[in-house]
Design a protein around this motif. Structure first.
Motif, PDB file in Angstrom:
ATOM      1  N   MET A   1      31.559  10.802   8.729  1.00 46.00           N
ATOM      2  CA  MET A   1      31.706  10.340  10.095  1.00 46.00           C
ATOM      3  C   MET A   1      30.444   9.652  10.627  1.00 46.00           C
ATOM      4  N   ALA A   2      29.419   9.502   9.800  1.00 45.23           N
ATOM      5  CA  ALA A   2      28.141   8.984  10.275  1.00 45.23           C
ATOM      6  C   ALA A   2      28.239   7.564  10.811  1.00 45.23           C
ATOM      7  N   ASP A   3      29.177   6.789  10.334  1.00 48.69           N
ATOM      8  CA  ASP A   3      29.275   5.387  10.716  1.00 48.69           C
ATOM      9  C   ASP A   3      30.369   5.130  11.737  1.00 48.69           C
ATOM     10  N   ILE A   4      30.571   6.032  12.668  1.00 42.72           N
ATOM     11  CA  ILE A   4      31.594   5.820  13.683  1.00 42.72           C
ATOM     12  C   ILE A   4      31.061   4.888  14.769  1.00 42.72           C
ATOM     13  N   ASP A   5      31.961   4.165  15.396  1.00 42.46           N
ATOM     14  CA  ASP A   5      31.561   3.203  16.419  1.00 42.46           C
ATOM     15  C   ASP A   5      31.216   3.909  17.731  1.00 42.46           C
TER      16      ASP A   5
ATOM     17  N   ALA B   1      32.382   3.566  20.770  1.00 43.41           N
ATOM     18  CA  ALA B   1      33.520   4.019  21.591  1.00 43.41           C
ATOM     19  C   ALA B   1      34.028   5.367  21.104  1.00 43.41           C
ATOM     20  N   THR B   2      34.072   5.545  19.793  1.00 46.13           N
ATOM     21  CA  THR B   2      34.513   6.819  19.224  1.00 46.13           C
ATOM     22  C   THR B   2      33.501   7.915  19.532  1.00 46.13           C
ATOM     23  N   LYS B   3      32.207   7.584  19.419  1.00 46.21           N
ATOM     24  CA  LYS B   3      31.175   8.563  19.761  1.00 46.21           C
ATOM     25  C   LYS B   3      31.307   9.004  21.218  1.00 46.21           C
ATOM     26  N   ALA B   4      31.508   8.041  22.104  1.00 50.12           N
ATOM     27  CA  ALA B   4      31.642   8.368  23.532  1.00 50.12           C
ATOM     28  C   ALA B   4      32.865   9.251  23.766  1.00 50.12           C
ATOM     29  N   ALA B   5      33.963   8.957  23.079  1.00 51.48           N
ATOM     30  CA  ALA B   5      35.177   9.771  23.221  1.00 51.48           C
ATOM     31  C   ALA B   5      34.936  11.184  22.707  1.00 51.48           C
ATOM     32  N   LEU B   6      34.212  11.307  21.608  1.00 49.88           N
ATOM     33  CA  LEU B   6      33.897  12.630  21.056  1.00 49.88           C
ATOM     34  C   LEU B   6      33.004  13.429  22.007  1.00 49.88           C
ATOM     35  N   VAL B   7      32.043  12.762  22.619  1.00 49.09           N
ATOM     36  CA  VAL B   7      31.169  13.449  23.572  1.00 49.09           C
ATOM     37  C   VAL B   7      31.975  13.914  24.778  1.00 49.09           C
ATOM     38  N   ARG B   8      32.855  13.048  25.289  1.00 47.48           N
ATOM     39  CA  ARG B   8      33.702  13.447  26.432  1.00 47.48           C
ATOM     40  C   ARG B   8      34.581  14.635  26.061  1.00 47.48           C
TER      41      ARG B   8
ATOM     42  N   ALA C   1      29.585  13.362  16.625  1.00 47.75           N
ATOM     43  CA  ALA C   1      29.089  12.219  17.392  1.00 47.75           C
ATOM     44  C   ALA C   1      27.569  12.081  17.313  1.00 47.75           C
ATOM     45  N   HIS C   2      26.908  13.017  16.638  1.00 46.82           N
ATOM     46  CA  HIS C   2      25.443  13.044  16.560  1.00 46.82           C
ATOM     47  C   HIS C   2      24.838  13.081  17.957  1.00 46.82           C
ATOM     48  N   TYR C   3      25.417  13.898  18.825  1.00 50.26           N
ATOM     49  CA  TYR C   3      25.002  14.007  20.219  1.00 50.26           C
ATOM     50  C   TYR C   3      24.042  15.177  20.358  1.00 50.26           C
ATOM     51  N   GLN C   4      22.755  14.879  20.258  1.00 49.27           N
ATOM     52  CA  GLN C   4      21.718  15.899  20.261  1.00 49.27           C
ATOM     53  C   GLN C   4      21.706  16.728  21.543  1.00 49.27           C
ATOM     54  N   ALA C   5      21.895  16.080  22.685  1.00 54.36           N
ATOM     55  CA  ALA C   5      21.873  16.816  23.958  1.00 54.36           C
ATOM     56  C   ALA C   5      23.002  17.838  24.019  1.00 54.36           C
ATOM     57  N   GLY C   6      24.141  17.526  23.443  1.00 53.56           N
ATOM     58  CA  GLY C   6      25.256  18.468  23.427  1.00 53.56           C
ATOM     59  C   GLY C   6      24.961  19.670  22.549  1.00 53.56           C
ATOM     60  N   ILE C   7      24.357  19.417  21.400  1.00 60.44           N
ATOM     61  CA  ILE C   7      23.996  20.514  20.500  1.00 60.44           C
ATOM     62  C   ILE C   7      22.963  21.415  21.179  1.00 60.44           C
ATOM     63  N   GLU C   8      22.016  20.794  21.865  1.00 61.35           N
ATOM     64  CA  GLU C   8      21.015  21.574  22.591  1.00 61.35           C
ATOM     65  C   GLU C   8      21.665  22.383  23.714  1.00 61.35           C
ATOM     66  N   LYS C   9      22.681  21.799  24.357  1.00 58.03           N
ATOM     67  CA  LYS C   9      23.400  22.511  25.419  1.00 58.03           C
ATOM     68  C   LYS C   9      24.086  23.753  24.855  1.00 58.03           C
TER      69      LYS C   9
ATOM     70  N   PHE D   1      17.156  24.195  16.089  1.00 55.02           N
ATOM     71  CA  PHE D   1      16.597  23.620  14.871  1.00 55.02           C
ATOM     72  C   PHE D   1      17.252  22.270  14.544  1.00 55.02           C
ATOM     73  N   LYS D   2      18.514  22.111  14.897  1.00 54.86           N
ATOM     74  CA  LYS D   2      19.232  20.870  14.594  1.00 54.86           C
ATOM     75  C   LYS D   2      18.825  19.716  15.505  1.00 54.86           C
ATOM     76  N   VAL D   3      18.227  20.028  16.646  1.00 58.06           N
ATOM     77  CA  VAL D   3      17.898  19.012  17.643  1.00 58.06           C
ATOM     78  C   VAL D   3      16.443  18.589  17.489  1.00 58.06           C
ATOM     79  N   LYS D   4      16.227  17.297  17.512  1.00 56.71           N
ATOM     80  CA  LYS D   4      14.870  16.758  17.389  1.00 56.71           C
ATOM     81  C   LYS D   4      14.388  16.335  18.775  1.00 56.71           C
ATOM     82  N   SER D   5      13.887  17.308  19.544  1.00 57.07           N
ATOM     83  CA  SER D   5      13.352  16.992  20.867  1.00 57.07           C
ATOM     84  C   SER D   5      12.232  17.960  21.202  1.00 57.07           C
ATOM     85  N   ASP D   6      11.359  17.516  22.081  1.00 52.69           N
ATOM     86  CA  ASP D   6      10.263  18.386  22.518  1.00 52.69           C
ATOM     87  C   ASP D   6      10.801  19.618  23.233  1.00 52.69           C
ATOM     88  N   ARG D   7      11.844  19.423  24.032  1.00 49.28           N
ATOM     89  CA  ARG D   7      12.424  20.548  24.774  1.00 49.28           C
ATOM     90  C   ARG D   7      12.957  21.608  23.804  1.00 49.28           C
ATOM     91  N   ALA D   8      13.677  21.177  22.769  1.00 50.95           N
ATOM     92  CA  ALA D   8      14.210  22.127  21.785  1.00 50.95           C
ATOM     93  C   ALA D   8      13.073  22.822  21.044  1.00 50.95           C
TER      94      ALA D   8
END
Length: 122
Positions: free
Chosen positions: A20-24, A26-33, A54-62, A82-89
């Protein structure tokens, strides 16, 4: 006992994510919603799968925040951070480790006087 998905990571799951890494966009946005909708319904693991796909890091962090703050299960939250690459995580991981060290020190200190008290008796 329910074991959260990150603790059950398998080869099949990694393969599905890489396909699923190469999804467009629009599909990513639908998955996040959809993930947000599922999260709001309390379907945390279903939301997690949408966020990962969707590779949505903020959602995983949530999801990590849900387990850390709402469920008060920092060790369950840890794999999500651990899965999220952010300073906050990273700060959350540090906080969890600091709490673990504090707890271990307290346990070790509490054990020492009890042992001394039993040997001092006549």
């Amino acid at each position: 006992m329910h074991i959260p998905e990150p603790l059950l990571t398998s080869t099949v799951h990694r393969i599905k994510c890489s396909i699923m890494a190469d999804i467009d966009e629009a599909t990513k946005a639908a998955l996040v919603r959809k993930g947000n909708e599922l999260y709001n319904q309390g379907k945390i693991q279903a939301a997690y799968r949408c966020y990962v796909t969707a590779h949505y890091q903020a959602g995983i962090e949530k999801i990590g925040d849900f387990y850390f703050y709402t469920e008060r299960q920092p060790l369950v939250a840890l794999p999500y951070y651990f899965k999220v690459k952010s300073d906050r995580a990273n700060r959350k991981v540090d906080e969890i480790f600091e709490r673990m060290v504090f707890a271990f020190k307290k346990i070790l200190r509490d054990d020492t006087p009890a042992e001394k008290g039993t040997t001092d008796e006549h």
